[in-house]
Design an enzyme around this catalytic site. Structure first.
Site, PDB file in Angstrom:
ATOM      1  N   GLY A   1     -13.239 -10.247  44.669  1.00  0.00           N
ATOM      2  CA  GLY A   1     -12.130  -9.465  45.203  1.00  0.00           C
ATOM      3  C   GLY A   1     -11.050 -10.370  45.782  1.00  0.00           C
TER       4      GLY A   1
ATOM      5  N   GLY B   1     -20.468 -10.715  45.260  1.00  0.00           N
ATOM      6  CA  GLY B   1     -21.022 -11.784  44.432  1.00  0.00           C
ATOM      7  C   GLY B   1     -21.319 -13.014  45.276  1.00  0.00           C
TER       8      GLY B   1
ATOM      9  N   THR C   1     -26.128 -20.156  48.684  1.00  0.00           N
ATOM     10  CA  THR C   1     -24.960 -19.279  48.544  1.00  0.00           C
ATOM     11  C   THR C   1     -23.762 -19.858  49.305  1.00  0.00           C
ATOM     12  OG1 THR C   1     -25.758 -17.907  50.367  1.00  0.00           O
ATOM     13  CG2 THR C   1     -26.326 -17.199  48.144  1.00  0.00           C
TER      14      THR C   1
ATOM     15  N   GLY D   1     -17.771 -17.804  59.667  1.00  0.00           N
ATOM     16  CA  GLY D   1     -17.480 -17.385  58.296  1.00  0.00           C
ATOM     17  C   GLY D   1     -17.229 -18.577  57.395  1.00  0.00           C
TER      18      GLY D   1
ATOM     19  N   GLU E   1     -13.636 -18.414  53.205  1.00  0.00           N
ATOM     20  CA  GLU E   1     -12.238 -18.776  52.954  1.00  0.00           C
ATOM     21  C   GLU E   1     -11.893 -20.222  53.272  1.00  0.00           C
ATOM     22  OE1 GLU E   1      -9.783 -14.873  53.724  1.00  0.00           O
ATOM     23  OE2 GLU E   1     -11.706 -14.771  54.735  1.00  0.00           O
TER      24      GLU E   1
HETATM   25 MO1  MOS Z   1     -10.235 -12.065  52.290  1.00  0.00          MO
HETATM   26  S1  MOS Z   1      -8.319 -12.452  51.608  1.00  0.00           S
HETATM   27  O1  MOS Z   1      -9.908 -11.768  53.948  1.00  0.00           O
HETATM   28  O2  MOS Z   1     -10.768 -10.697  51.483  1.00  0.00           O
END
Ligand code: MOS
Length: 687
Positions: free
Chosen positions: A231, A459, A578, A646, A649
């Site tokens: 996504g 995924g 992962t 996290g 990103e």
């Molecule tokens: Mo991410 S761009 O915060 O789905």
């Protein structure tokens, strides 16, 4: 007495749904069989601005319905104007859905769409972002609610007084989210209740939004999102395909499938705004920064103000007493930009980290040393202490692993055959966030446990790490845990976005499992809303450092990334297998940002002309030579019960800058307009 099992968290458990995926048994949104299904095809505006007066259907074409604003059912107003599909004659961008054809087969729907005639009154349009655009304005806030501007001290005076300064403008192009699975929805009405098989990052959010658009209660919309093929932000909220499919299904009284073709995604589901960023730095001769100014420009659409937080990252990175950040936007006759992996940080760090490299050159100082000398003791703006910040350690340990020592700082020194060789470094960071979520744990008669949360696995391995977290919280092996996700009727989970999924859902799962264990009952739920809302939001970030080695062909200007390495401090790593995949994926996407990806605008028609994967280039296997990621053993108990930050990103933050800096080191050419294409290098050489 409880037995202590070796924890599941931290082990490289393979994706639980892997066998289903590789055998084709895993179902994606467009793959659910429905009796009597009909197919929809979106008709997109061929002009960037104007009025749609009429749609004339060819009577020989085989369509069940041709919907447009002249005949489509009325919708309730939505917070997102992009979801007010087929409601107005106003055309706001080229590629906007202006009609929908429904037919018995996909081929018939597409054929009927091709022979439709659109009666349009076009108007003059404005498509190009420029630094001197008269329409530029400062938005009230930038995403997801930060002040558009920040300031401390006196930047102009500090710059005037600084012995060494840098004043550079970097630009990044429009970038397009291209998950492997395009956006798709199957919609089916059961009376007034709606079922959507939809590819998205937030099943309950999509259910709520679509319910509001159709004037329904949220519980009347059931969103099934079992597997998602990526996504990257573009599926964070309901996209027009969900509403269009539901509209069509209501009109034809049959289930309707709408799978967007790849080309449509370039305009219908969002993109990363192009940016123009000016960074000014002032420093003492020893490299101590005295001033940082980061001003960013982006675009948005006529429909919706989407203000990318491009310069916000600069508020967190380096110490300097005099500082300023700002954002300006212009509304253009273009599609609305949206979230794309590390929105804000990814483009913002290109300008900041490349400018720092230019400063290091001006100072004659090693770029790692320059960063180390400007490490702040707390948030540079506001002074909140960091819960944990191991940026310097990432730079140092990364340099060691990469082999940075002994690097000749001068550019254009290393030549092997036709190749110029160079190395570059850049910092990485991403905010550590959690959002309210609820999980439910149940003890089953067979001694197993069922843990449910309405999360989405894009995924990334979310399903797998939640199973690991649940197993540890319950004190049982992973084989005894069955996790249920991907459905809006399950306990409400936050969006799979902002690199916050694991933290948010894992927290709720931990709470529910611990509660079940403590109470010894059959069922327990846990809602993190209060805990999350009580939490301090500042001073929470993951950090990292990216290192690149490139070789540039002295004849053709071709750039190859021979090595890319990321060293991260991102809290406890829940599953190294992962996690590594997430880091590498982000870094490869960063390579695309540095070298390949670019929405090429044809200003005259207001369109990105390369709207497919033949012409919009992304790194392929052959582009990735040696790539690796490693991490420090960081645990941050203040963040959440898992101690995790996290990781979705941070891999794309800074990796483009490391590559761009390495290209300079190889060639002596600063390309400040991404992507670094060979024609830009060749032009610079021939001057
Ligand atoms: Mo991410 S761009 O915060 O789905």
């Amino acid at each position: 007495m409880t037995t202590t099992l070796p924890g599941a968290v931290g082990t490289p458990l393979a994706r639980l749904e892997g066998p289903e995926k590789v055998t084709g048994a895993a179902r994606y949104a467009a793959e659910y069989r429905q009796d009597g299904i009909a197919y929809a095809w979106v008709v997109q505006s061929p002009v960037p601005r104007g009025r749609l007066n009429a749609v004339l259907a060819d009577p020989t074409a085989d369509a069940l319905a041709v919907l447009w604003h002249g005949n489509a059912p009325r919708l309730e107003p939505a917070d997102d104007p992009e979801l007010a599909v087929l409601q107005s004659d106003r055309i706001s961008y080229r590629g906007q859905p202006v009609a929908l054809v429904v037919a018995d087969t996909l081929e018939a729907a597409r054929r009927a769409a091709q022979v439709l005639r659109l009666d349009i009154t076009p108007e003059d349009h404005d498509a190009r972002l420029r630094a001197d655009h008269p329409g530029l304005y400062t938005p009230e806030t930038v995403n997801p609610g930060f002040p558009a501007e920040s300031a401390a001290g006196d930047v102009e005076r500090a710059l005037a007084a600084a012995p060494v300064t840098v004043d550079v403008t970097y630009s990044t192009p429009a970038l397009h989210n291209n998950p492997m699975e395009p956006h798709a929805t199957i919609a089916r009405w059961n009376g007034d209740d709606l079922v959507l098989y939809d590819s998205n990052q937030h099943p309950s959010g999509v259910a709520e939004t679509v319910a509001a658009v159709f004037g329904l209660e949220p519980a009347q919309v059931h969103v099934v999102t079992e597997h998602v093929g990526g996504g990257f932000g573009s599926k964070g909220t309901a996209r027009p395909n969900a509403v269009l499919a539901a509209l069509a299904a209501r009109v034809v009284g049959r289930p309707v499938k709408l799978a967007l073709p790849r080309q449509a995604m370039f305009s219908v589901v969002g993109h990363r705004t192009p940016t123009i960023q000016r960074v000014r730095l002032g420093a003492e001769r020893d490299g101590t920064l005295t001033a940082i100014d980061h001003q960013a420009i982006g675009h948005t659409s006529r429909l919706f103000e989407f203000a990318e937080q491009t310069a916000v990252v600069t508020r967190h990175m380096y110490a300097a007493p005099n500082r300023r950040t700002g954002h300006r936007l212009v509304r253009l006759d273009m599609p609305t930009p949206r979230w794309m992996r590390a929105p804000g940080e990814a483009p913002g760090m290109v300008a900041l980290e490349c400018a720092l490299d230019e400063l290091a050159e001006a100072l004659g100082l090693d770029p790692i040393e320059l960063r180390v000398r400007n490490e702040p003791g707390a948030e540079p703006e506001g002074g909140t202490p960091f819960t944990s910040r191991h940026y310097v350690e990432c730079l140092r340990a990364g340099a060691e692993r990469f082999g940075w020592a002994g690097r000749d700082p001068r550019p254009r020194q290393r030549r092997e055959g036709d190749w110029w060789i160079g190395t570059g470094v850049a910092g990485a960071t991403y905010p550590t966030m959690a959002q309210p979520s609820t999980a439910r744990a149940r003890a089953r008669a067979d001694g197993g446990f069922e843990v449910a949360i309405g999360a989405a696995d894009l995924g990334t391995g979310a399903r797998t790490i939640l199973t690991q977290i649940a197993a540890d919280a319950l004190g049982v092996p992973v084989e005894r845990v069955r996790i249920r996700i991907g459905d809006s009727t399950l306990p409400k989970a936050s969006v799979a976005g902002g690199s916050s999924g694991s933290a948010s859902w894992g927290w709720a799962v931990t709470g529910a499992c611990r509660r079940l264990r403590e109470t010894g009952g059959d069922e327990a739920t846990f809602d993190t809303t209060e805990l999350v809302e009580r939490q301090e939001k500042e001073g929470r970030h993951a950090f990292g450092a990216h290192f690149a080695e490139v070789r540039v062909d002295a004849v053709t200007g071709e750039v190859r990334v021979s090595r890319l390495f990321g060293m991260y401090a991102a809290g406890r790593i829940l599953n190294p297998r992962t996690a590594r995949s997430q880091f590498l994926g982000g870094m490869i996407m960063g390579m695309g940002m540095a070298l390949h990806e670019e929405g090429v605008l044809d200003e005259a028609i207001g369109a990105w002309v390369n709207h497919d994967l033949a012409e919009y280039h992304i790194p392929a296997h052959a582009d990735v030579e040696s790539i690796d990621a490693a991490w420090l053993d960081e645990r941050d108990e203040q963040i959440n019960p898992m101690g995790s930050k996290g990781i979705g990103e941070i891999g794309i933050v800074g990796s483009p800058a490391a590559i761009v800096n390495a290209v300079w080191h190889a060639t002596g050419v600063r390309v400040r307009d991404l992507p670094v294409r060979l024609d830009k290098l060749l032009t610079a050489w021939s001057q």
